[in-house]
Design an enzyme around this catalytic site. Sequence first.
Site, PDB file in Angstrom:
ATOM      1  N   HIS A 131       8.473   3.692  -3.202  1.00 23.47           N
ATOM      2  CA  HIS A 131       9.508   2.869  -2.456  1.00 23.47           C
ATOM      3  C   HIS A 131      10.128   2.381  -3.497  1.00 23.47           C
ATOM      4  O   HIS A 131      10.827   2.517  -3.981  1.00 23.47           O
ATOM      5  CB  HIS A 131       8.084   1.869  -2.770  1.00 23.47           C
ATOM      6  CG  HIS A 131       8.184   1.004  -1.538  1.00 23.47           C
ATOM      7  ND1 HIS A 131       8.402  -0.093  -2.098  1.00 23.47           N
ATOM      8  CD2 HIS A 131       7.359   0.800  -0.464  1.00 23.47           C
ATOM      9  CE1 HIS A 131       8.456  -1.083  -1.103  1.00 23.47           C
ATOM     10  NE2 HIS A 131       7.429  -0.334  -0.479  1.00 23.47           N
ATOM     11  N   ASP A 208       3.564   2.570 -10.450  1.00 18.79           N
ATOM     12  CA  ASP A 208       4.145   1.818  -9.613  1.00 18.79           C
ATOM     13  C   ASP A 208       2.246   2.681  -9.013  1.00 18.79           C
ATOM     14  O   ASP A 208       2.256   3.338  -8.092  1.00 18.79           O
ATOM     15  CB  ASP A 208       4.945   2.841  -8.643  1.00 18.79           C
ATOM     16  CG  ASP A 208       4.382   1.700  -7.093  1.00 18.79           C
ATOM     17  OD1 ASP A 208       3.471   0.432  -6.665  1.00 18.79           O
ATOM     18  OD2 ASP A 208       5.794   2.123  -6.729  1.00 18.79           O
ATOM     19  N   GLN A 211      -0.505   2.364  -4.366  1.00 15.43           N
ATOM     20  CA  GLN A 211      -1.186   2.739  -3.575  1.00 15.43           C
ATOM     21  C   GLN A 211      -2.170   3.590  -3.706  1.00 15.43           C
ATOM     22  O   GLN A 211      -3.312   4.648  -3.171  1.00 15.43           O
ATOM     23  CB  GLN A 211       0.293   3.659  -2.802  1.00 15.43           C
ATOM     24  CG  GLN A 211       0.729   3.483  -2.007  1.00 15.43           C
ATOM     25  CD  GLN A 211       0.257   2.131  -0.654  1.00 15.43           C
ATOM     26  OE1 GLN A 211      -0.796   2.963   0.398  1.00 15.43           O
ATOM     27  NE2 GLN A 211       1.312   1.721   0.239  1.00 15.43           N
ATOM     28  N   LYS A 234      -2.601  -5.100  -1.022  1.00 15.36           N
ATOM     29  CA  LYS A 234      -2.970  -3.662  -0.775  1.00 15.36           C
ATOM     30  C   LYS A 234      -4.609  -3.429  -0.957  1.00 15.36           C
ATOM     31  O   LYS A 234      -5.297  -2.291  -0.476  1.00 15.36           O
ATOM     32  CB  LYS A 234      -2.503  -2.859  -1.263  1.00 15.36           C
ATOM     33  CG  LYS A 234      -0.520  -3.161  -0.261  1.00 15.36           C
ATOM     34  CD  LYS A 234       0.331  -1.574  -0.698  1.00 15.36           C
ATOM     35  CE  LYS A 234       1.585  -2.180  -0.917  1.00 15.36           C
ATOM     36  NZ  LYS A 234       2.035  -2.338   0.092  1.00 15.36           N
ATOM     37  N   CYS A 372       9.776   1.659   3.581  1.00 16.36           N
ATOM     38  CA  CYS A 372      10.412   0.885   2.114  1.00 16.36           C
ATOM     39  C   CYS A 372      10.521   2.172   1.606  1.00 16.36           C
ATOM     40  O   CYS A 372      10.607   2.291  -0.191  1.00 16.36           O
ATOM     41  CB  CYS A 372       9.668   0.258   2.026  1.00 16.36           C
ATOM     42  SG  CYS A 372      10.237  -1.471   2.607  1.00 16.36           S
TER      43      CYS A 372
HETATM   44  N1  PMP Z   1       5.391   0.524  -4.303  1.00 17.04           N
HETATM   45  C1  PMP Z   1       4.356   1.204  -3.320  1.00 17.04           C
HETATM   46  C2  PMP Z   1       4.031   2.847  -3.305  1.00 17.04           C
HETATM   47  C3  PMP Z   1       4.137   0.428  -2.253  1.00 17.04           C
HETATM   48  O1  PMP Z   1       3.592   1.194  -1.218  1.00 17.04           O
HETATM   49  C4  PMP Z   1       4.582  -0.519  -1.958  1.00 17.04           C
HETATM   50  C5  PMP Z   1       4.267  -1.698  -1.020  1.00 17.04           C
HETATM   51  N2  PMP Z   1       4.393  -0.645   0.790  1.00 17.04           N
HETATM   52  C6  PMP Z   1       5.463  -0.928  -2.696  1.00 17.04           C
HETATM   53  C7  PMP Z   1       5.223  -0.384  -3.933  1.00 17.04           C
HETATM   54  C8  PMP Z   1       5.507  -2.924  -3.143  1.00 17.04           C
HETATM   55  O2  PMP Z   1       4.957  -3.862  -2.761  1.00 17.04           O
HETATM   56  P1  PMP Z   1       4.790  -5.020  -2.386  1.00 17.04           P
HETATM   57  O3  PMP Z   1       5.298  -5.189  -1.839  1.00 17.04           O
HETATM   58  O4  PMP Z   1       3.206  -5.195  -2.247  1.00 17.04           O
HETATM   59  O5  PMP Z   1       5.502  -6.265  -3.934  1.00 17.04           O
END
Ligand code: PMP
Length: 414
Positions: A131, A208, A211, A234, A372
């Site tokens: 991401h 990270d 997910q 999430k 993203c």
């Molecule tokens: N890493 C991953 C794998 C994600 O899916 C996301 C959210 N789509 C993020 C980081 C960023 O999370 P947040 O927008 O809640 O900071």
Amino acid sequence: MSAAVATPAPLDVERIRADFPILSQRINGHPLAYLDNGASSQRPRAVIDAERRYAEEMHANVHRGVHTLSQRATDAFEAARERVRRFVNARSTREIIFTRGTTESINLVAHSFVRPRVRAGDEILITHLEHHANIVPWQLACEATGAVLRVAPIDERGAVDAAELAGLISERTRLVAVAHVSNALGTVLPVRDIIARAHARGVPVLVDGAQAAPHLALDLQALDADFYAFSGHKVYGPDGIGVLYGREALLESMPPWQGGGDMILAVRFDGTTYNQLPFKFEAGTPHISGAVGLAAALDYVSALGLERIAAWEHQLLEYATERLSAIDGLRIIGTARDKASLVSFVVAGVHPHDLGTILDQQGIAIRTGHHCAMPAIERFGVPATARASFAFYNTRAEIDRLAAAVESARAMFR
Ligand code: PMP
């Protein structure tokens, strides 16, 4: 004893759905089929109630007041930290830092851990499927320091090979930063193996877990990650709250990132003494009600049981994969053997954004775009995909509606 004993009882999905007020809505005249849980999942009434109760009975600022409400707020906030500690099985609440979310957690590590340690020519190793939140903070750190970002490849299924990744670790690698589960492809990465291999070379690892936290049971002591990040919104909790787990010795060795109230013990113009962990990394008034809501969310998912959640979501994933693969012209992007709870796909002749709009007309919420994770999607030669991502409250009937709607969209553009 027998295998049957180990098999968790299935979830009662209809009863569970009744806990989520938002799910009973109609959207554009149709019952809502919410299949965008990878972006943000919905909150059960227990979370909404916990936040309201906090606001009605407990709210004041934390850590500073001697009056009763401030004590209540502090107790609730620190109880939430202990709840998170148990959820991830960390050794100590000193290792649990509240942040705004995964993005802020990773930026904290980039600023406080990486930037002071790296020199020009040092390396940070990530993978191709990350991401943007696990790419851009490292790019910024590299720009500031002259360090180099290295990228481990993914194969044509979207999988990461731990041995191949470890082969890219060099004498100059200062951090490995990898997703636990890819938000764009659904791949579950072999993080345990990656961590063991990186540690064998003396390199710390950030995971990270944005997910992963909603779908997999976490045991950070067993995983042995040095840093682990996830987001409240999430994992069926509030937005604006998240967590950074950090190994205590590393957190101790790091300077604060943001300065302000709460992260200090004493401030003088000739020098300031920082607070102890975890407060050293929590400058300013935190998102107290968010932490309370997050704790309620973790209570909720823990009561359902992560094993039962994973089992049902796996069935949904298999069913969706089967139904969608049967559609002429549909290509699934991300077919790793080990996947969690989402299907990314493209349909010949239908732009993903058009597909998303057509599905919305039928009350079906999916996400379209690059999620993203532009490098991951572009690796497959497409600029965007449609993505259906599942939670434990989703049903086979919703997947049937998804498949039927995709079929009819394809017919419209034929
Ligand atoms: N890493 C991953 C794998 C994600 O899916 C996301 C959210 N789509 C993020 C980081 C960023 O999370 P947040 O927008 O809640 O900071």
